[in-house]
Structures are given as structure tokens and as C-alpha cells.
Design a protein around this motif. Sequence first.
Motif, PDB file in Angstrom:
ATOM      1  N   THR A 261      22.072 -30.450   9.043  1.00 52.69           N
ATOM      2  CA  THR A 261      23.394 -30.926   9.442  1.00 52.69           C
ATOM      3  C   THR A 261      24.450 -29.839   9.259  1.00 52.69           C
ATOM      4  O   THR A 261      25.319 -29.649  10.116  1.00 52.69           O
ATOM      5  CB  THR A 261      23.779 -32.177   8.631  1.00 52.69           C
ATOM      6  N   VAL A 262      24.385 -29.138   8.147  1.00 52.38           N
ATOM      7  CA  VAL A 262      25.343 -28.052   7.899  1.00 52.38           C
ATOM      8  C   VAL A 262      25.257 -27.004   9.004  1.00 52.38           C
ATOM      9  O   VAL A 262      26.283 -26.548   9.543  1.00 52.38           O
ATOM     10  CB  VAL A 262      25.086 -27.412   6.517  1.00 52.38           C
ATOM     11  N   PHE A 263      24.047 -26.615   9.362  1.00 51.48           N
ATOM     12  CA  PHE A 263      23.879 -25.623  10.427  1.00 51.48           C
ATOM     13  C   PHE A 263      24.436 -26.128  11.753  1.00 51.48           C
ATOM     14  O   PHE A 263      25.106 -25.381  12.488  1.00 51.48           O
ATOM     15  CB  PHE A 263      22.399 -25.272  10.587  1.00 51.48           C
ATOM     16  N   TYR A 264      24.163 -27.380  12.075  1.00 52.72           N
ATOM     17  CA  TYR A 264      24.571 -27.912  13.370  1.00 52.72           C
ATOM     18  C   TYR A 264      26.089 -27.879  13.544  1.00 52.72           C
ATOM     19  O   TYR A 264      26.602 -27.492  14.604  1.00 52.72           O
ATOM     20  CB  TYR A 264      24.056 -29.341  13.531  1.00 52.72           C
ATOM     21  N   ILE A 265      26.819 -28.319  12.526  1.00 50.67           N
ATOM     22  CA  ILE A 265      28.274 -28.349  12.619  1.00 50.67           C
ATOM     23  C   ILE A 265      28.833 -26.935  12.795  1.00 50.67           C
ATOM     24  O   ILE A 265      29.722 -26.690  13.627  1.00 50.67           O
ATOM     25  CB  ILE A 265      28.874 -29.005  11.357  1.00 50.67           C
ATOM     26  N   LEU A 266      28.322 -25.981  12.027  1.00 51.88           N
ATOM     27  CA  LEU A 266      28.815 -24.608  12.109  1.00 51.88           C
ATOM     28  C   LEU A 266      28.474 -23.969  13.457  1.00 51.88           C
ATOM     29  O   LEU A 266      29.304 -23.262  14.052  1.00 51.88           O
ATOM     30  CB  LEU A 266      28.231 -23.768  10.967  1.00 51.88           C
ATOM     31  N   VAL A 267      27.264 -24.186  13.944  1.00 54.76           N
ATOM     32  CA  VAL A 267      26.861 -23.608  15.228  1.00 54.76           C
ATOM     33  C   VAL A 267      27.701 -24.181  16.365  1.00 54.76           C
ATOM     34  O   VAL A 267      28.181 -23.443  17.242  1.00 54.76           O
ATOM     35  CB  VAL A 267      25.365 -23.853  15.479  1.00 54.76           C
ATOM     36  N   ALA A 268      27.909 -25.484  16.368  1.00 53.64           N
ATOM     37  CA  ALA A 268      28.719 -26.108  17.417  1.00 53.64           C
ATOM     38  C   ALA A 268      30.138 -25.560  17.413  1.00 53.64           C
ATOM     39  O   ALA A 268      30.713 -25.264  18.469  1.00 53.64           O
ATOM     40  CB  ALA A 268      28.727 -27.624  17.235  1.00 53.64           C
ATOM     41  N   ALA A 269      30.713 -25.402  16.224  1.00 49.53           N
ATOM     42  CA  ALA A 269      32.066 -24.849  16.119  1.00 49.53           C
ATOM     43  C   ALA A 269      32.110 -23.424  16.659  1.00 49.53           C
ATOM     44  O   ALA A 269      33.081 -23.038  17.323  1.00 49.53           O
ATOM     45  CB  ALA A 269      32.530 -24.884  14.661  1.00 49.53           C
ATOM     46  N   GLY A 270      31.061 -22.648  16.376  1.00 47.54           N
ATOM     47  CA  GLY A 270      31.015 -21.277  16.870  1.00 47.54           C
ATOM     48  C   GLY A 270      31.005 -21.204  18.387  1.00 47.54           C
ATOM     49  O   GLY A 270      31.678 -20.355  18.994  1.00 47.54           O
ATOM     50  N   VAL A 271      30.257 -22.092  19.033  1.00 39.25           N
ATOM     51  CA  VAL A 271      30.200 -22.114  20.498  1.00 39.25           C
ATOM     52  C   VAL A 271      31.547 -22.517  21.081  1.00 39.25           C
ATOM     53  O   VAL A 271      32.099 -21.854  21.986  1.00 39.25           O
ATOM     54  CB  VAL A 271      29.094 -23.077  20.981  1.00 39.25           C
TER      55      VAL A 271
END
Length: 520
Positions: A261-271
Amino acid sequence: MIFGRVKPLSAILATAEKKSLERSLGAFQLTMLGVGAVIGTGIFVLTAEAAQKAGPGMMVSFIIAGFVCAVAALCYAEMAAMVPVSGSAYTYSYAVMGELIAWMVGWALILEYAVAAGAVSVGWSGYVVGLIQNAFGVDIPVALVRGPYDGGLVNLPAMLIAGLVTWLLVIGTKESAAVNAVLVAIKVAALALFVALSVPVMNMDGFTPFAPLGFTGISAAAASIFFAYVGFDAVSTAAEETKNPQRNMPIGLIGSLAICTVFYILVAAGVIGTVGAQPVFGPAGEVLAPGSTALSDQCAALAAAGNEAVTCSKEALAWTLREIGWPQIGNLLGLAAGLALPSVILMMMFGQTRIFFVMSRDGLLPAMFSKIHPTYRTPHVITILTGIFVALFAAFFPVGILADISNSGTLFAFAAVSIAVMMLRRTDPSRVRPFRTPAVMITAPIAIAGCAYLFWSLGLETKLMFVVWAAIGLVVYFGYSRNRSHVGRGLLDVPEDDADIPPLPVPPLPGAPTPGGKDA
């Protein structure tokens, strides 16, 4: 009676004990197993699908899907710790709600695992094709790397990887456990590198408008994004190989979910903050569905005009890095996805064959599904059959459609487990529960309502497909399985000789430190 033919927990546990696997997995191995199964096509590919449905609002979609998955995970954790046997939601339902419900759950899990493996195969194809084209300048015809819904004819690379994974599962190589640990590390490192390069250069303008298609779009994206969390339940199929499952299963389930979950939120924000994530609309401003021919045509027109969008990319994260000035790192991320995604396909197909195996052990499916290869000692018949269907799914359908179909089966199974937890608290309150779902009479209904909400948010075609699949399952059950069920015939435990199912070394489970002992 809909709740008839309940298989007593005592019989399930006795059978598992008699035909038990070597218990070799600890909390760390289970967590890595979960991370390996979860981090895959969901985050590497469905980011583009979610952007097309919700725009930057997909951030909320990730939170909604993650929350529903979390409450379902708490219910799973109680059942997995209390009933540490193979079969996942199917076995739990059999012990609580009876054979018919268990059959429907198992039938839905078949839809989940097989179609999900096809979706991951398509995701792998997108990244590998993008890597070849960008790193080596090789122009591959679209007709050979996309299905008919996506502007092509057949996705040959996706078929190829599905066939390769099937072969690996049949021969059961010892090295796969160690290889999987390396691949999990590669995936996590690739995502961490993406976050490190994209988040610091975010522009908040990318988040406006935040919800271009309203909350309906956010809900639809959440229903699709749920696929990004699928896989943690596959950990429960390894319950018979877990040391101290009463303690380690909950840790593995919830720990892997938290990390992802932590990875998903950060990756989405980066995109969103770098290249933007606004949906692509049609020539007349109409909303275009992901995976549709109309969207493919519009994306081709945008590319010809030099205005590509992340929603059009088949390798969203690698494409994003190239767009923000890191082309070689983008190629490396594509390579990482190409190396790592097959481990997810392997895990999904592994779970599929194990569900079939347990259902066959209960007499609900033909004994041929339990046949063991004389040399490799793996259930080769069902593995090859599964591989054929996965390859066909991958060849002709886009990742978004496959993900949504898989989600429909998954959500049904998750809701069933949540119901089972509540029912078992009332029907068998004295049973030892090493892990108890917190506030179960609140948590479980929230999980059930969340699953129903996400299912309702799926497209009409997906819901109709699930209804048709369920109807076929009922025909098979009443036409074949009901009359051959061991429970229906009064056989709560079948000796090995009578069942014609010899003990077999399990094909190596990704994340396991050893190849295991005997299958159940």
C-alpha cells in the motif's frame, strides 16, 4: 438446503494433518511471498487504466481499494490462523457455509487466479515490448503484441510467457524459491527508484482537476485498482507449509498488504505530479473506456500529433521516467518488470492448480486433476490445462478487461470469507482463535459492504460475465459434483490409496526457503 453438507473443521484439520506438507515458511517468508504475489501488473500497468477512469482521483481509488482489502485481510487472517490448510476461501467456506457455497467460492477463485495470470502476462508483454523498442530501436508490429480489443490481432509475447511459466510449474525446479526472492527484491528496488526520481520533481498542477469524471470515475477506478492488491490471499494457500501458522499467517497477510500500500500511494503520486494523469476523451469530448478500440484509435491519433498520454501507455512507469528525462532508467525499470512479473504469473497459476487440487481431493472435480507426473511429481494435467486457458486469455484480451473479470471472482470470495468469520463466531465460539479479527461484528460487515460496493462499481459487461460464469458453475455442480462429493457420500477423510492421490513433493512455492514436502 443452501447451507447443507458442511465439512466439519475437525475433519478438515485431520485430513490436513494426515496429508500435511513440510512446515518450512516463517513470517518473513510469508510476507515476501505476499509482496511477490501482490506487486505486479496492478501497479506497473493498471496505473494507466486507473488514470483513464478517475484522473488524479485515482489516489482516492487506491485508498478505497486498500481499505476494503485491509478489512478483508483481517477476516482472512482469523480464518487462516484457525484453519491452517490449503484451499484458501474455498476451504473456509466449506467448513462454515456448506458445500454449495464452497463450490461457488472455489469456482470464483478459478476465475480470479486464471484470468489474473492472463492479465499479468499482458502486463509483462507491454513492458518487454516497450523495452525492446526503446532500448534497441526494434519496431514490432502492433498486430502481434496486442489483442483485437486493443488495436491488434494477437498478443504473442503474452502467450509466450504464459507457456514458459506453465512449463516451469510442470517440471518444478528447485531453484524457483531462491529466484523468486531475488525477483521480489528487483520489483521493490525498481518501485523505490521510481519514487525517488519522480516524487521530488512533482508539480501540484498535475493534480488539477482532481476528479474530472466525478466520484463515479473514482469508484470505477477503485474497482479496477483492487486487482493491484490481489495476491495476498494466495498466501493462505500456503498455510499447510507454515511454521506456527497461528502467529505467522496474520503477520504475512497484513504485513505484505501494508508494504504494498505504501508503494502504491507513492508511485501514483509520482505519476500524477510529473506527467499528469488526465483521461483521454474522444473527438466529441466523450468518455472512452479503457481497453476499448475507440481509446486505442484516439491514442494513436495523439501519438501521431506528438501528444502522448500516460493513459495510453502499456508501460506507464517506464514511460513516465523517459518523459521526465531518465530514458535509461526507464529502460531499466522496463527490464525489472520483464524479469519480475513472471514470478507473479507463477504464483497465480500455482494458486489456481492448488485450488483445483483441493476441490478434486473433495470429489467435486474429476480425479484426473489430481494426477501426478511420474518424473516431476507435479499435478501436470491441471497445470497444463490452466496454462492453455491463461495463454488464450492473454492472447486476445487487454489487461483492463482481464483485471476487472478477475476482480469479480476475488470480491465474491473475499465477501464469503468475511461472512464465514461471523458465522463461525456464533456456531463455534469455543474454538481456539490464535488471531481474532478486531471488532469482528463491525469489521466483517464493512468488508462485505466494501466488496459489494466495488463489485457494483465494475462495468456492466464484467458483472454479466460473472453471472454467466456462476451459472455455468451451478450447472457443473448439480450435474457432476454434487453426486460425487466425498462429504455427500459420507467420506470425511479419504485414505491415500483409495483416493489414488499419492503424496507428492510440492512444486517449489515462491518465497519458500525449501521446495517443501508433500502436497495435501
